[in-house]
Design a protein around this motif. Structure first.
Motif, PDB file in Angstrom:
ATOM      1  N   LEU A  52       0.591  -0.744   8.238  1.00 13.15           N
ATOM      2  CA  LEU A  52       0.193  -2.140   8.072  1.00 13.15           C
ATOM      3  C   LEU A  52      -0.857  -2.578   9.086  1.00 13.15           C
ATOM      4  CD1 LEU A  52       3.576  -3.836   7.139  1.00 13.15           C
ATOM      5  CD2 LEU A  52       1.585  -3.469   5.672  1.00 13.15           C
ATOM      6  N   LEU A  53      -0.929  -1.931  10.247  1.00 12.87           N
ATOM      7  CA  LEU A  53      -1.969  -2.315  11.202  1.00 12.87           C
ATOM      8  C   LEU A  53      -3.359  -1.942  10.691  1.00 12.87           C
ATOM      9  CD1 LEU A  53      -0.446  -1.442  14.710  1.00 12.87           C
ATOM     10  CD2 LEU A  53      -0.493  -3.641  13.513  1.00 12.87           C
ATOM     11  N   GLY A  54      -3.417  -1.005   9.768  1.00 14.11           N
ATOM     12  CA  GLY A  54      -4.707  -0.599   9.221  1.00 14.11           C
ATOM     13  C   GLY A  54      -4.988  -1.150   7.843  1.00 14.11           C
ATOM     14  N   VAL A  55      -4.194  -2.135   7.410  1.00 10.41           N
ATOM     15  CA  VAL A  55      -4.313  -2.598   6.033  1.00 10.41           C
ATOM     16  C   VAL A  55      -5.703  -3.134   5.698  1.00 10.41           C
ATOM     17  CG1 VAL A  55      -3.457  -4.941   6.538  1.00 10.41           C
ATOM     18  CG2 VAL A  55      -3.141  -3.962   4.264  1.00 10.41           C
ATOM     19  N   ALA A  56      -6.363  -3.769   6.681  1.00  9.63           N
ATOM     20  CA  ALA A  56      -7.667  -4.384   6.410  1.00  9.63           C
ATOM     21  C   ALA A  56      -8.839  -3.467   6.729  1.00  9.63           C
ATOM     22  CB  ALA A  56      -7.804  -5.674   7.216  1.00  9.63           C
ATOM     23  N   LEU A  57      -8.582  -2.396   7.459  1.00  4.84           N
ATOM     24  CA  LEU A  57      -9.670  -1.572   7.975  1.00  4.84           C
ATOM     25  C   LEU A  57     -10.137  -0.547   6.951  1.00  4.84           C
ATOM     26  CD1 LEU A  57      -8.395  -1.093  11.626  1.00  4.84           C
ATOM     27  CD2 LEU A  57     -10.121  -2.684  10.773  1.00  4.84           C
ATOM     28  N   PRO A  58     -11.374  -0.085   7.081  1.00  2.98           N
ATOM     29  CA  PRO A  58     -11.930   0.833   6.075  1.00  2.98           C
ATOM     30  C   PRO A  58     -11.192   2.169   6.035  1.00  2.98           C
ATOM     31  CG  PRO A  58     -13.429   0.591   7.943  1.00  2.98           C
ATOM     32  CD  PRO A  58     -12.364  -0.432   8.119  1.00  2.98           C
ATOM     33  N   GLU A  59     -11.269   2.800   4.883  1.00  2.28           N
ATOM     34  CA  GLU A  59     -10.555   4.058   4.693  1.00  2.28           C
ATOM     35  C   GLU A  59     -11.093   5.165   5.591  1.00  2.28           C
ATOM     36  OE1 GLU A  59     -10.439   5.060   0.580  1.00  2.28           O
ATOM     37  OE2 GLU A  59      -9.576   3.138  -0.024  1.00  2.28           O
ATOM     38  N   ASP A  60     -12.395   5.120   5.912  1.00  2.00           N
ATOM     39  CA  ASP A  60     -12.945   6.181   6.760  1.00  2.00           C
ATOM     40  C   ASP A  60     -12.451   6.100   8.196  1.00  2.00           C
ATOM     41  OD1 ASP A  60     -14.365   4.047   7.801  1.00  2.00           O
ATOM     42  OD2 ASP A  60     -16.308   4.686   7.044  1.00  2.00           O
ATOM     43  N   ALA A  61     -11.765   4.989   8.547  1.00  2.00           N
ATOM     44  CA  ALA A  61     -11.150   4.858   9.871  1.00  2.00           C
ATOM     45  C   ALA A  61      -9.640   5.067   9.802  1.00  2.00           C
ATOM     46  CB  ALA A  61     -11.452   3.484  10.464  1.00  2.00           C
ATOM     47  N   GLY A  62      -9.153   5.467   8.630  1.00  2.00           N
ATOM     48  CA  GLY A  62      -7.724   5.668   8.466  1.00  2.00           C
ATOM     49  C   GLY A  62      -6.989   4.462   7.933  1.00  2.00           C
ATOM     50  N   GLY A  63      -7.730   3.374   7.597  1.00  2.08           N
ATOM     51  CA  GLY A  63      -7.109   2.164   7.075  1.00  2.08           C
ATOM     52  C   GLY A  63      -6.927   2.200   5.569  1.00  2.08           C
ATOM     53  N   ALA A  64      -6.416   1.095   5.030  1.00  3.72           N
ATOM     54  CA  ALA A  64      -6.174   0.998   3.587  1.00  3.72           C
ATOM     55  C   ALA A  64      -7.353   0.414   2.832  1.00  3.72           C
ATOM     56  CB  ALA A  64      -4.930   0.154   3.329  1.00  3.72           C
ATOM     57  N   GLY A  65      -8.320  -0.166   3.568  1.00  5.67           N
ATOM     58  CA  GLY A  65      -9.512  -0.692   2.925  1.00  5.67           C
ATOM     59  C   GLY A  65      -9.297  -1.958   2.133  1.00  5.67           C
ATOM     60  N   LEU A  66      -8.262  -2.738   2.429  1.00  5.54           N
ATOM     61  CA  LEU A  66      -7.971  -3.946   1.653  1.00  5.54           C
ATOM     62  C   LEU A  66      -8.646  -5.191   2.214  1.00  5.54           C
ATOM     63  CD1 LEU A  66      -4.205  -3.383   0.785  1.00  5.54           C
ATOM     64  CD2 LEU A  66      -6.235  -2.882  -0.594  1.00  5.54           C
ATOM     65  N   GLY A  67      -9.397  -5.064   3.287  1.00  3.68           N
ATOM     66  CA  GLY A  67     -10.228  -6.152   3.779  1.00  3.68           C
ATOM     67  C   GLY A  67      -9.450  -7.357   4.261  1.00  3.68           C
ATOM     68  N   LEU A  68     -10.141  -8.480   4.299  1.00  2.20           N
ATOM     69  CA  LEU A  68      -9.558  -9.709   4.832  1.00  2.20           C
ATOM     70  C   LEU A  68      -8.358 -10.165   4.016  1.00  2.20           C
ATOM     71  CD1 LEU A  68      -9.790 -11.945   6.961  1.00  2.20           C
ATOM     72  CD2 LEU A  68     -11.384 -13.124   5.431  1.00  2.20           C
ATOM     73  N   GLY A  69      -8.391  -9.935   2.705  1.00  8.65           N
ATOM     74  CA  GLY A  69      -7.247 -10.320   1.878  1.00  8.65           C
ATOM     75  C   GLY A  69      -5.980  -9.609   2.309  1.00  8.65           C
ATOM     76  N   GLY A  70      -6.079  -8.308   2.582  1.00  3.86           N
ATOM     77  CA  GLY A  70      -4.917  -7.571   3.049  1.00  3.86           C
ATOM     78  C   GLY A  70      -4.418  -8.075   4.385  1.00  3.86           C
ATOM     79  N   LEU A  71      -5.359  -8.375   5.291  1.00  3.18           N
ATOM     80  CA  LEU A  71      -4.972  -8.897   6.593  1.00  3.18           C
ATOM     81  C   LEU A  71      -4.248 -10.228   6.453  1.00  3.18           C
ATOM     82  CD1 LEU A  71      -4.987  -9.025   9.683  1.00  3.18           C
ATOM     83  CD2 LEU A  71      -7.309  -9.934   9.565  1.00  3.18           C
ATOM     84  N   CYS A  72      -4.747 -11.121   5.615  1.00  4.83           N
ATOM     85  CA  CYS A  72      -4.162 -12.455   5.516  1.00  4.83           C
ATOM     86  C   CYS A  72      -2.793 -12.435   4.848  1.00  4.83           C
ATOM     87  CB  CYS A  72      -5.127 -13.388   4.775  1.00  4.83           C
ATOM     88  SG  CYS A  72      -6.555 -13.837   5.795  1.00  4.83           S
TER      89      CYS A  72
END
Length: 369
Positions: A52-72
């Motif tokens: 969940l800490l990577g939910v908003a971060l790009p996939e190339d950094a190990g995140g889920a790539g869901l952007g601001l919507g995922g963070l909020c």
């Protein structure tokens, strides 16, 4: 406009709600507030372990790539539980580096944020009166590098955090928390967060850019990060308000007066109805801002509307719900009082509702229709 969450965001909401419900118990929150950092580190690790800490971060950094919507979505669930973890400053900083930082900066920070080993924070405020978009902190060239001089107020969850995203007159910079020229002063906020005031005296800093020696900070990054921060705060406030309303509804259903549940009295019902209406207005304005930001469209006015609603309506809700609890509502150790404290703190972060309204008026006056 349809703001219904898609399947991925619904999955994030379900997972986040389960984790916060299981971990952000009254006892755990108390223990975190009394600790040196004010943070529930076990909860932070669980958020990292579940991705969940990577939910908003790009996939190339190990995140889920869901952007601001995922963070909020994540932040709203945190607000419902008033969980003592520094999500908005850490993840807004990470998003700032993802959007405006260079490859070296991204590689150095983002994987550590995703796995929970790096916990950055953001120093975006100064002592009043000031506009966060016009910081007084000075950034000056020093040979091939940059140094910062000034004071940043109320840096959230600064104990053990690093690096720090600092706003200055030339843009955004990353500084190490223990760099030369830096001193910290402990402060405790309304929400019981263990914040710190940051004093910089020619502290070495890296501009938020590709890291090339002498290169200026990324253009427009400060305005973009303030949009992210204001939207993130609005998301937390939606959760805080809804969590407070649900606690109040449960209280007036169980509590009796004159032989009847409090919730059967029309005046009580009106108070909760007003809370519901204001929360739904907050949510609509929040998701309007998120949709514009994630689409890369002009969003300054929408962000300010969302932030204004968060400050104005969010504060109304936590006031009403505390009053509906009667005398126990002012017990500083009773759960509803914590929602009041969080709502109060968020309403004044990056400027209160009146300041947001003034900025919105200026933005609308300068807009071309």
């Amino acid at each position: 406009m349809d703001f219904t969450l898609g399947e991925e965001l619904e999955a994030v909401r379900e997972l986040a709600r389960r984790i916060f419900t299981d971990h952000a118990t009254r006892e755990r929150i108390r223990a975190a507030e009394r600790s040196e950092t004010g943070i529930d580190h076990a909860l932070w690790s669980e958020l990292a372990n579940t991705g969940l800490l990577g939910v908003a971060l790009p996939e190339d950094a190990g995140g889920a790539g869901l952007g601001l919507g995922g963070l909020c979505v994540l932040l709203e669930e945190q607000g419902r539980a008033v969980a003592p973890v520094p999500l908005w400053p850490a993840l807004v900083t990470a998003l700032a580096v993802a959007r405006y930082g260079g490859p070296e900066q991204r590689a150095a920070l983002l994987p550590g944020v995703v796995d929970g080993t790096i916990r950055p924070t953001a120093a975006l405020e100064e002592f009043a009166p000031h506009d966060p978009a016009s910081p007084a902190c000075q950034a000056r060239r020093d040979g091939d590098g940059w140094v910062l001089t000034g004071t940043k107020a109320v840096v959230p969850s600064a104990h053990g955090a690093g690096p720090v995203l600092v706003s200055a007159d030339a843009g955004l910079f990353l500084v190490e928390a223990d760099a030369p020229g830096i001193t910290w002063e402990d402060v405790e906020t309304t929400s019981r967060d263990k914040a710190r005031t940051l004093h910089l005296d020619r502290a070495p800093a890296q501009p938020l850019t590709e890291g090339t020696p002498g290169r200026p900070p990324a253009e427009g990054a400060l305005d973009g990060v303030l949009d992210l921060a204001r939207t993130a705060l609005a998301a937390v406030q939606v959760g805080v308000a809804e969590g407070a309303m649900r606690r109040a509804a449960d209280h007036v259903t169980r509590r009796e007066q004159f032989g009847r549940p409090l919730g059967t009295f029309q005046a009580v019902q009106h108070q909760l109805a007003d809370c519901y209406i204001e929360i739904e207005a907050m949510r609509v304005c929040l998701w309007h801002a998120i949709s514009l930001l994630d689409a890369g469209e002009p969003a300054a006015s929408a962000v300010l509307v969302a932030k204004w609603w968060a400050g104005e309506a969010g504060l109304n809700v936590v006031h009403r719900t505390q009053h509906l609890h009667g005398g126990i509502g002012v017990d500083v150790d009773y759960p509803i009082h914590r929602y009041f404290l969080w709502g109060k703190q968020i309403s004044g972060t990056l400027g209160g509702a009146s300041a947001d309204l003034e900025r919105l008026g200026s933005a609308l006056a300068g807009a071309s229709w």
